[in-house]
Scaffold this motif. Structure first.
Motif, PDB file in Angstrom:
ATOM      1  N   MET A 269       0.915  -1.286   0.036  1.00  0.00           N
ATOM      2  CA  MET A 269       0.092   0.182  -0.315  1.00  0.00           C
ATOM      3  C   MET A 269       1.058   1.373   0.432  1.00  0.00           C
ATOM      4  SD  MET A 269      -3.213   1.178   2.489  1.00  0.00           S
ATOM      5  CE  MET A 269      -2.570   1.199   3.612  1.00  0.00           C
ATOM      6  N   LYS A 270       0.938   2.036  -1.007  1.00  0.00           N
ATOM      7  CA  LYS A 270       1.456   3.349  -1.133  1.00  0.00           C
ATOM      8  C   LYS A 270       0.570   4.230  -1.449  1.00  0.00           C
ATOM      9  CE  LYS A 270       5.071   1.988  -3.986  1.00  0.00           C
ATOM     10  NZ  LYS A 270       5.484   1.940  -5.452  1.00  0.00           N
ATOM     11  N   ILE A 271       0.830   5.482  -0.004  1.00  0.00           N
ATOM     12  CA  ILE A 271      -0.249   6.836   0.283  1.00  0.00           C
ATOM     13  C   ILE A 271       0.986   7.771  -0.538  1.00  0.00           C
ATOM     14  CG2 ILE A 271      -1.826   7.774   1.697  1.00  0.00           C
ATOM     15  CD1 ILE A 271      -1.539   5.926   3.804  1.00  0.00           C
ATOM     16  N   LYS A 272      -0.256   8.858  -1.356  1.00  0.00           N
ATOM     17  CA  LYS A 272       0.548   9.974  -1.581  1.00  0.00           C
ATOM     18  C   LYS A 272       0.099  11.421  -0.693  1.00  0.00           C
ATOM     19  CE  LYS A 272       1.035  12.936  -5.946  1.00  0.00           C
ATOM     20  NZ  LYS A 272       0.619  12.929  -7.155  1.00  0.00           N
ATOM     21  N   ASN A 273      -1.048  11.532  -0.696  1.00  0.00           N
ATOM     22  CA  ASN A 273      -1.515  12.574   0.106  1.00  0.00           C
ATOM     23  C   ASN A 273      -2.313  11.984   1.645  1.00  0.00           C
ATOM     24  OD1 ASN A 273      -0.282  15.404  -1.037  1.00  0.00           O
ATOM     25  ND2 ASN A 273      -1.256  14.024  -2.438  1.00  0.00           N
ATOM     26  N   LEU A 274      -2.881  12.514   2.441  1.00  0.00           N
ATOM     27  CA  LEU A 274      -3.357  11.889   3.380  1.00  0.00           C
ATOM     28  C   LEU A 274      -4.541  13.149   4.197  1.00  0.00           C
ATOM     29  CD1 LEU A 274      -4.922   9.199   4.544  1.00  0.00           C
ATOM     30  CD2 LEU A 274      -2.609   9.333   6.370  1.00  0.00           C
ATOM     31  N   ALA A 275      -5.308  13.663   3.281  1.00  0.00           N
ATOM     32  CA  ALA A 275      -6.230  14.573   3.892  1.00  0.00           C
ATOM     33  C   ALA A 275      -7.099  14.267   4.879  1.00  0.00           C
ATOM     34  CB  ALA A 275      -6.630  15.712   2.744  1.00  0.00           C
ATOM     35  N   PRO A 276      -7.605  14.208   6.037  1.00  0.00           N
ATOM     36  CA  PRO A 276      -8.742  13.218   6.931  1.00  0.00           C
ATOM     37  C   PRO A 276     -10.274  13.990   5.923  1.00  0.00           C
ATOM     38  CG  PRO A 276      -8.523  15.994   7.469  1.00  0.00           C
ATOM     39  CD  PRO A 276      -7.611  15.788   6.669  1.00  0.00           C
ATOM     40  N   ILE A 277     -11.184  12.578   5.920  1.00  0.00           N
ATOM     41  CA  ILE A 277     -12.326  11.775   5.094  1.00  0.00           C
ATOM     42  C   ILE A 277     -13.284  12.563   6.968  1.00  0.00           C
ATOM     43  CG2 ILE A 277     -13.795  10.900   3.660  1.00  0.00           C
ATOM     44  CD1 ILE A 277     -10.457   8.640   3.017  1.00  0.00           C
ATOM     45  N   ASN A 278     -13.945  13.439   6.553  1.00  0.00           N
ATOM     46  CA  ASN A 278     -15.040  13.198   7.855  1.00  0.00           C
ATOM     47  C   ASN A 278     -16.706  12.341   7.504  1.00  0.00           C
ATOM     48  OD1 ASN A 278     -13.090  14.875   9.656  1.00  0.00           O
ATOM     49  ND2 ASN A 278     -13.715  16.836   7.889  1.00  0.00           N
ATOM     50  N   ASP A 279     -16.851  11.891   6.194  1.00  0.00           N
ATOM     51  CA  ASP A 279     -17.718  11.529   6.133  1.00  0.00           C
ATOM     52  C   ASP A 279     -17.628  10.135   6.019  1.00  0.00           C
ATOM     53  OD1 ASP A 279     -20.151  10.172   4.418  1.00  0.00           O
ATOM     54  OD2 ASP A 279     -20.904  12.586   4.506  1.00  0.00           O
ATOM     55  N   PRO A 280     -18.182   9.859   7.044  1.00  0.00           N
ATOM     56  CA  PRO A 280     -17.998   8.367   7.271  1.00  0.00           C
ATOM     57  C   PRO A 280     -18.696   7.462   5.790  1.00  0.00           C
ATOM     58  CG  PRO A 280     -19.654   9.184   9.210  1.00  0.00           C
ATOM     59  CD  PRO A 280     -19.429  10.306   8.188  1.00  0.00           C
ATOM     60  N   LEU A 281     -19.884   7.469   5.167  1.00  0.00           N
ATOM     61  CA  LEU A 281     -19.858   6.866   3.845  1.00  0.00           C
ATOM     62  C   LEU A 281     -19.420   6.996   3.070  1.00  0.00           C
ATOM     63  CD1 LEU A 281     -22.837   5.975   2.310  1.00  0.00           C
ATOM     64  CD2 LEU A 281     -22.818   8.143   1.279  1.00  0.00           C
ATOM     65  N   ILE A 282     -18.298   7.914   2.716  1.00  0.00           N
ATOM     66  CA  ILE A 282     -17.358   7.972   2.161  1.00  0.00           C
ATOM     67  C   ILE A 282     -16.097   7.205   2.754  1.00  0.00           C
ATOM     68  CG2 ILE A 282     -15.425   9.347   1.271  1.00  0.00           C
ATOM     69  CD1 ILE A 282     -17.191  12.145   1.261  1.00  0.00           C
ATOM     70  N   ASN A 283     -16.216   6.947   3.606  1.00  0.00           N
ATOM     71  CA  ASN A 283     -15.402   6.194   4.446  1.00  0.00           C
ATOM     72  C   ASN A 283     -15.322   4.859   3.923  1.00  0.00           C
ATOM     73  OD1 ASN A 283     -13.249   7.166   5.516  1.00  0.00           O
ATOM     74  ND2 ASN A 283     -14.115   7.445   7.298  1.00  0.00           N
ATOM     75  N   LEU A 284     -16.731   4.731   3.916  1.00  0.00           N
ATOM     76  CA  LEU A 284     -17.453   2.991   3.700  1.00  0.00           C
ATOM     77  C   LEU A 284     -17.214   2.459   2.755  1.00  0.00           C
ATOM     78  CD1 LEU A 284     -18.568   0.574   5.073  1.00  0.00           C
ATOM     79  CD2 LEU A 284     -20.649   1.440   4.792  1.00  0.00           C
ATOM     80  N   THR A 285     -17.132   3.608   1.994  1.00  0.00           N
ATOM     81  CA  THR A 285     -17.632   2.755   0.673  1.00  0.00           C
ATOM     82  C   THR A 285     -15.911   3.084  -0.095  1.00  0.00           C
ATOM     83  OG1 THR A 285     -19.524   5.004  -0.239  1.00  0.00           O
ATOM     84  CG2 THR A 285     -17.995   4.402  -1.750  1.00  0.00           C
ATOM     85  N   VAL A 286     -15.061   3.532   0.421  1.00  0.00           N
ATOM     86  CA  VAL A 286     -13.870   3.260  -0.503  1.00  0.00           C
ATOM     87  C   VAL A 286     -13.336   1.886   0.331  1.00  0.00           C
ATOM     88  CG1 VAL A 286     -11.177   4.339   0.096  1.00  0.00           C
ATOM     89  CG2 VAL A 286     -13.960   5.663  -0.117  1.00  0.00           C
ATOM     90  N   LEU A 308      -1.700  -1.437  -3.354  1.00  0.00           N
ATOM     91  CA  LEU A 308      -3.098  -0.259  -3.124  1.00  0.00           C
ATOM     92  C   LEU A 308      -2.523   1.084  -3.936  1.00  0.00           C
ATOM     93  CD1 LEU A 308      -5.705   0.191  -2.307  1.00  0.00           C
ATOM     94  CD2 LEU A 308      -5.266  -0.273  -0.204  1.00  0.00           C
ATOM     95  N   LEU A 309      -2.442   1.499  -4.539  1.00  0.00           N
ATOM     96  CA  LEU A 309      -2.598   3.878  -3.965  1.00  0.00           C
ATOM     97  C   LEU A 309      -3.206   4.301  -3.714  1.00  0.00           C
ATOM     98  CD1 LEU A 309      -1.209   3.521  -6.950  1.00  0.00           C
ATOM     99  CD2 LEU A 309       0.378   2.996  -5.715  1.00  0.00           C
ATOM    100  N   ILE A 310      -3.130   5.230  -2.835  1.00  0.00           N
ATOM    101  CA  ILE A 310      -4.350   5.843  -1.971  1.00  0.00           C
ATOM    102  C   ILE A 310      -3.573   7.801  -2.671  1.00  0.00           C
ATOM    103  CG2 ILE A 310      -5.401   6.715  -0.527  1.00  0.00           C
ATOM    104  CD1 ILE A 310      -5.808   3.913   0.527  1.00  0.00           C
ATOM    105  N   ASP A 311      -4.227   7.952  -2.811  1.00  0.00           N
ATOM    106  CA  ASP A 311      -4.456  10.047  -2.943  1.00  0.00           C
ATOM    107  C   ASP A 311      -5.431  10.998  -2.311  1.00  0.00           C
ATOM    108  OD1 ASP A 311      -3.519  12.497  -3.542  1.00  0.00           O
ATOM    109  OD2 ASP A 311      -3.047  11.957  -5.476  1.00  0.00           O
ATOM    110  N   CYS A 312      -5.613  11.052  -1.035  1.00  0.00           N
ATOM    111  CA  CYS A 312      -6.438  11.754  -0.623  1.00  0.00           C
ATOM    112  C   CYS A 312      -5.955  13.072  -0.437  1.00  0.00           C
ATOM    113  CB  CYS A 312      -7.024  11.323   1.020  1.00  0.00           C
ATOM    114  SG  CYS A 312      -8.363  11.817   1.401  1.00  0.00           S
ATOM    115  N   THR A 313      -6.636  14.226  -1.027  1.00  0.00           N
ATOM    116  CA  THR A 313      -6.873  15.268  -0.867  1.00  0.00           C
ATOM    117  C   THR A 313      -8.451  15.777  -0.575  1.00  0.00           C
ATOM    118  OG1 THR A 313      -7.638  15.720  -2.870  1.00  0.00           O
ATOM    119  CG2 THR A 313      -5.009  15.715  -2.457  1.00  0.00           C
ATOM    120  N   GLU A 314      -7.970  17.625   0.088  1.00  0.00           N
ATOM    121  CA  GLU A 314      -9.213  18.115   0.648  1.00  0.00           C
ATOM    122  C   GLU A 314      -9.984  18.080   0.228  1.00  0.00           C
ATOM    123  OE1 GLU A 314      -8.447  21.713   2.225  1.00  0.00           O
ATOM    124  OE2 GLU A 314      -6.952  21.437   3.349  1.00  0.00           O
TER     125      GLU A 314
END
Length: 377
Positions: A269-286, A308-314
């Motif tokens: 698993m590689k993570i590029k950016n890791l902005a917070p995910i505040n919505d539970p539905l988005i968290n669960l969907t991902v 697994l590549l993850i890039d999470c911005t605002e």
């Protein structure tokens, strides 16, 4: 006025049809439930038969030893006839005859139990087949009934598309219910039933064969630990509690760790950016999309490595799942609602105004990419 009458008549027809389907569904459920009860009954009886067979085989072994001893005694008497009294000779022959009768009775009991064991094994296979067929039919009937009774008139606009979506959603819901029911029945429920049967079996042999009972107790403890592990896995698959408590990344780390422990697969698993995910539905969907992708990898891809590549911005969340497996015809598979759960993935993402893309060819691995806003508008 004419349109009103036509709609009213159509409503009556639909209601009558729904009632008939509901009655049919109840009958199918009763058949399914009866088959399940028969299956459990046959399974318990089979275990009892196996327990009795074990005990009878032990008794037969002991009787065969006694029969051999009695035979040797008679041979000794015949060789030294003058050294034994008439009473000794009579007792020896009576004992030999008694042992032979007991041995014959026990062997007959063993044959009858073996015959019943064979019959129960056949009945178990037949009951399981009936359960499987009735569950499949029940799902189809449920889809038809739910579609008839859930706002059918509201779907008249753009009817073809909405009909397809409704049926696919209902099928997905019904299949998920069946999967959960099957996982519980074939997993923990089956294991707990076996544990109860083993405990009953142990209570019967502990005095007769204490060493064997000690070994069985050790196996029983291992069965209990495995059952607890299965229950925790089902709970985790339904709703991973760590997703709310720890967040997306730790939960994905746990998922990856569990997969690599139970399958010959390397996942990075590689993570590029890791902005917070505040919505539970988005968290669960991902999480669900990643979980379903890895399930497909394990079941179908025959790959050795996955990324697994993850890039999470605002503003947005980008996730890519890549494997080096055998691949498949992506265009054909996306058109099938049952195709590896890909349709459900795409539906989840599009409901959040996201984009779902899939690239795969036979022999060239698979790449799934999703892009969704990091905020539900």
């Amino acid at each position: 006025m004419k349109n009103f009458i036509e709609i009213k008549e159509l409503d009556q027809i639909i209601n009558k049809t729904a009632v008939s389907i509901e009655d049919g569904k109840k009958e199918i459920f009763e058949i399914s439930e009866k088959s399940r009860q028969d299956y459990n009954h046959y399974e318990q009886e089979l275990l009892n038969i196996k327990t009795k067979l074990t005990l009878i085989v032990n008794e037969i072994d002991k009787l065969e030893i006694r029969a051999k001893m009695a035979k040797n005694m008679i041979a000794t008497i015949n060789a030294h006839f003058d050294e034994f009294t008439e009473k000794d000779i009579k007792d020896a022959y009576e004992l030999s005859q008694k042992v032979q009768i007991e041995l014959s009775v026990k062997r007959q009991e063993e044959r009858e139990l073996q015959d019943r064991k064979t019959e129960l094994e056949r009945l178990l296979i037949a009951s399981k087949d009936v359960m499987k067929r009735s569950e499949a039919l029940e799902t189809k009937v449920s889809v038809a009934l739910d579609y008839l009774t859930n706002s059918i008139f509201e779907q008249l606009e753009d009817h073809k598309h909405k009909k397809e979506v409704s049926i696919k959603i209902i099928e997905a819901q019904e299949n998920e219910k069946k999967r959960i029911s099957r996982d519980i029945h074939d997993g923990p429920a089956q294991s707990l039933a076996n544990i109860i049967f083993k405990a009953e079996y142990l209570s019967k042999i502990i005095d007769v064969a204490p060493h064997k009972a000690k070994k069985e107790i050790s196996e029983l403890q291992e069965d209990i630990r495995d059952t607890l592990k299965d229950i925790r896995k089902i709970i985790y698959d339904l709703m991973p509690m760590s997703l709310d408590d720890l967040g997306l990344i730790p939960t994905l780390n746990k998922l990856i760790s569990n997969l690599m422990e139970s399958h010959p697969l390397q996942i990075e698993m590689k993570i590029k950016n890791l902005a917070p995910i505040n919505d539970p539905l988005i968290n669960l969907t991902v999480f669900r999309v990643v979980q379903e992708s890895f399930n497909n990898i394990v079941k179908h891809s025959k790959c050795k490595n996955a990324l697994l590549l993850i890039d999470c911005t605002e503003k947005k969340i980008e996730v890519e799942i890549i494997d080096d497996g055998i691949g498949f015809d992506a265009n054909g598979m996306l058109k099938k609602p049952s195709g590896y759960g890909l349709y459900n993935m795409r539906e989840r993402i599009e409901m959040l105004s996201g984009i779902f893309s899939l690239k795969s060819q036979n022999g060239n691995g698979t790449k799934i990419k999703i892009v969704i806003p990091n905020k539900i508008s």
